[in-house]
Design an enzyme around this catalytic site. Structure first.
Site, PDB file in Angstrom:
ATOM      1  N   PRO A 175       0.826  -1.216   0.000  1.00 43.76           N
ATOM      2  CG  PRO A 175      -0.688  -1.537   1.710  1.00 43.76           C
ATOM      3  CD  PRO A 175       0.616  -2.023   1.173  1.00 43.76           C
ATOM      4  CD  GLU A 176       2.605   3.206  -3.731  1.00 44.82           C
ATOM      5  OE1 GLU A 176       3.317   4.173  -3.444  1.00 44.82           O
ATOM      6  OE2 GLU A 176       3.021   2.212  -4.359  1.00 44.82           O
ATOM      7  CE  LYS A 189       5.058   2.971   2.215  1.00 45.28           C
ATOM      8  NZ  LYS A 189       5.323   1.958   1.186  1.00 45.28           N
ATOM      9  CG  ASN A 220       7.974  -1.228  -5.573  1.00 44.87           C
ATOM     10  OD1 ASN A 220       8.992  -0.585  -5.358  1.00 44.87           O
ATOM     11  ND2 ASN A 220       7.962  -2.452  -6.034  1.00 44.87           N
ATOM     12  NE  ARG A 241      10.335  -2.934  -1.103  1.00 46.46           N
ATOM     13  CZ  ARG A 241       9.802  -1.789  -0.695  1.00 46.46           C
ATOM     14  NH1 ARG A 241       9.310  -0.945  -1.568  1.00 46.46           N
ATOM     15  NH2 ARG A 241       9.748  -1.499   0.573  1.00 46.46           N
TER      16      ARG A 241
END
Ligand SMILES: [Zn+2]
Length: 265
Positions: free
Chosen positions: A2-3, A51, A167, A250
């Site tokens: 999640p962003e 986050k 990401n 990533r």
């Protein structure tokens, strides 16, 4: 993953659903909190910091903060009492019940209960929050440039530099700035513009159910998870590679024409 805007929306959902209400039951389904019980407490707020989610609960003279993090697969869902849960029961890590709502945190990466005055131990390491009241562009730029040789794709994910980019936004920001994700952050032509764009993307998407960086909800993203498909701008095949320090790599996505590696200078 999640962003920041997804977490912001989760915080807003919890805040609207629980704040001002008395907890009739709490259930912490993680070993370290198995015996904790905050029933009878009143939820006063839920806020996001980067986050991370902070749900504040007061009971008698005690002030607690439930600190949670969605990590990879986590989500908070709010149900009406008696309603079937939106995810499998065995994935539940926290259940907060009031007379009107049953909030369930599924597959949370972090669940901890802190005395309120220790909140900073959970989120004090974070850089300026792109969606927070403490947003400070100059400070975020300063922190990003502390290590100018670091690849921009890696620096943007560093929550201690600025908080909220995951990401997906990392890939989209490198694309819209025309820089390869391995470009040293100190050599990004206009880093201020990139950071402003980051804030703009998160601000726009925190109000939307479907995230988009292109402005087109049918083709919502430029390059993220579009490897082996044509670039929306030039048609070149989008590439993917693992980028980042050993052990924390990533997937990074880029268009080799729109974001040439030679732009590293
Ligand atoms: Zn392209």
């Amino acid at each position: 993953m999640p962003e920041g805007d997804t977490v912001f929306r989760a915080a807003r959902l919890l805040d609207r659903s629980l704040s001002g209400q008395v907890l009739t039951a709490t259930d912490f389904r993680v070993p370290q909190l198995a015996t904790s019980d905050l029933s009878g407490g009143t939820v006063t707020a839920t806020v996001s910091r980067g986050k991370h989610l902070l749900t504040r609960i007061e009971r008698d003279d005690e002030a607690w903060t439930l600190h949670t993090h969605l990590k990879m697969e986590g989500a908070w869902r709010v149900h009406r009492p008696g309603e079937r849960w939106k995810r499998p029961v065995h994935q539940a890590r926290v259940v907060l019940t009031t007379a009107r709502a049953v909030a369930v945190g599924f597959q949370l990466g972090i669940v901890e209960l802190l005395p309120r005055d220790q909140e900073e131990s959970a989120v004090g390491h974070l850089g300026p929050d792109l969606l927070g009241p403490d947003w400070d562009e100059a400070e975020a730029l300063r922190r990003l440039l502390e290590d100018p040789a670091r690849p921009v794709g890696e620096a943007l994910l560093d929550q201690t530099a600025l908080a909220g980019i995951g990401n997906m936004y990392q890939a989209e920001l490198c694309f819209t700035s025309g820089v390869h994700p391995r470009t040293p952050v100190g050599q990004v032509p206009d880093l201020t513009r990139l950071v402003r764009r980051a804030k703009q993307m998160l601000e726009l998407n925190k109000e939307r159910a479907t995230q988009s960086t292109t402005g087109n909800l049918r083709e919502p993203l430029w390059v993220y998870r579009r490897d082996d498909r044509p670039c929306r701008r030039c048609g070149t095949t989008v590439l993917v590679a693992m980028v980042g320090p050993a052990g924390r790599e990533r997937a990074s996505y880029w268009c080799p024409s729109c974001q040439p590696e030679s732009s590293q200078g």
